[in-house]
Design a protein around this motif. Structure first.
Motif, PDB file in Angstrom:
ATOM      1  N   TRP A  54       7.290   3.712   5.332  1.00  0.00           N
ATOM      2  CA  TRP A  54       7.181   2.292   5.707  1.00  0.00           C
ATOM      3  C   TRP A  54       8.568   1.708   5.942  1.00  0.00           C
ATOM      4  O   TRP A  54       8.785   0.973   6.904  1.00  0.00           O
ATOM      5  N   TYR A  55       9.492   2.064   5.077  1.00  0.00           N
ATOM      6  CA  TYR A  55      10.859   1.553   5.180  1.00  0.00           C
ATOM      7  C   TYR A  55      11.530   2.011   6.473  1.00  0.00           C
ATOM      8  O   TYR A  55      12.193   1.224   7.151  1.00  0.00           O
ATOM      9  N   SER A  56      11.356   3.272   6.830  1.00  0.00           N
ATOM     10  CA  SER A  56      12.035   3.799   8.010  1.00  0.00           C
ATOM     11  C   SER A  56      11.514   3.176   9.300  1.00  0.00           C
ATOM     12  O   SER A  56      12.250   3.088  10.284  1.00  0.00           O
TER      13      SER A  56
ATOM     14  N   ARG B 166       0.830  -1.207   0.000  1.00  0.00           N
ATOM     15  CA  ARG B 166       0.000   0.000   0.000  1.00  0.00           C
ATOM     16  C   ARG B 166       0.864   1.257   0.000  1.00  0.00           C
ATOM     17  O   ARG B 166       0.542   2.254  -0.654  1.00  0.00           O
ATOM     18  N   ALA B 167       1.967   1.206   0.764  1.00  0.00           N
ATOM     19  CA  ALA B 167       2.864   2.360   0.808  1.00  0.00           C
ATOM     20  C   ALA B 167       3.478   2.627  -0.554  1.00  0.00           C
ATOM     21  O   ALA B 167       3.637   3.784  -0.962  1.00  0.00           O
TER      22      ALA B 167
ATOM     23  N   ALA C 217       7.972  -8.058  -5.730  1.00  0.00           N
ATOM     24  CA  ALA C 217       9.427  -8.183  -5.809  1.00  0.00           C
ATOM     25  C   ALA C 217      10.114  -6.981  -5.177  1.00  0.00           C
ATOM     26  O   ALA C 217      11.152  -7.124  -4.517  1.00  0.00           O
ATOM     27  N   LEU C 218       9.533  -5.788  -5.358  1.00  0.00           N
ATOM     28  CA  LEU C 218      10.118  -4.587  -4.763  1.00  0.00           C
ATOM     29  C   LEU C 218      10.105  -4.668  -3.242  1.00  0.00           C
ATOM     30  O   LEU C 218      11.129  -4.433  -2.584  1.00  0.00           O
ATOM     31  N   ILE C 219       8.947  -5.010  -2.662  1.00  0.00           N
ATOM     32  CA  ILE C 219       8.846  -5.092  -1.204  1.00  0.00           C
ATOM     33  C   ILE C 219       9.713  -6.232  -0.673  1.00  0.00           C
ATOM     34  O   ILE C 219      10.328  -6.124   0.392  1.00  0.00           O
TER      35      ILE C 219
END
Length: 215
Positions: free
Chosen positions: A93-95, A83-84, A160-162
């Motif tokens: 989301w990553y941080s 979703r992010a 694949a990105l996540i």
């Protein structure tokens, strides 16, 4: 909306995939030595305490298996990443991932205390949230179809990105590289199964011992 069965199967797959990571982040506590073992040899002899018979060193206990409910909670994090990505907030989301994931797995905080169980949702609530979150992601993907970026191919690219982002964060959390890649891949497969994606048989996870032998 993903069925109850699909959510349960995905949560079980995620639990399998996150088990070796949790074993590192939440190590099993060894039993405390007995009182007799704490007495120095000289003092034991003075007190007339018999020496204990030699015992074979036992291997460390295996970590408890991760429950499907905890696996579902980890899948919620993966879905939040999807979703992010679609909302342009992937960096947020990553941080938060390096703090959110250990907390979800019950790892001790910086003060050495585990997250209070009162703050953790019930297992059935996790499964309900998983179903609703997957439906929200599916709805967002359908919305993207009007821009021509839709279909299984678009979903696979985002998965694949996540997966790659998660694997990188796991490596920075001192998870061995091969284990981080394997675990992130399993979570991607579990997440994809919520949307009817094909699944492969779950391979055995790489143990810490086998990783040490390769290095």
């Amino acid at each position: 909306m993903p069925t109850d069965y699909a959510c349960q199967a995905a949560a079980e797959r995620a639990a399998h995939g996150i088990t070796p990571v949790r074993a590192i982040l939440v190590p099993v506590q060894r039993p405390a030595p007995t009182q007799q073992e704490d007495i120095p040899v000289v003092l034991r002899s003075y007190l007339g305490v018999n020496n204990p018979p030699p015992q074979e060193e036992k291997p460390p206990p295996a970590p408890p298996p991760v429950s499907p409910f905890m696996g579902g909670a980890v899948l919620l994090i993966f879905l939040d990443g999807l979703r992010a990505d679609m909302s342009g907030t992937l960096s947020d989301w990553y941080s938060a991932l390096s703090h959110r994931l250990p907390q979800t797995l019950g790892a001790p905080s910086a003060g050495g205390q585990q997250a209070p169980r009162a703050n953790q949702p019930s297992g059935w609530q996790v499964m309900a949230d998983l179903q609703n979150s997957a439906q929200e992601v599916l709805t967002s993907l359908v919305g993207y179809s009007h821009g021509g970026n839709s279909g299984p191919g678009a979903l696979n690219v985002r998965l694949a990105l996540i997966e790659d982002v998660l694997a990188g964060v796991l490596r920075r959390m001192a998870i061995p590289a091969d284990m981080a890649t394997w675990s992130a891949g399993e979570l991607a497969v579990a997440t994809g199964s919520l949307f009817g994606g094909s699944t492969r048989p779950a391979p055995p996870f790489p143990s810490q011992e086998s990783h040490a032998e390769h290095h």
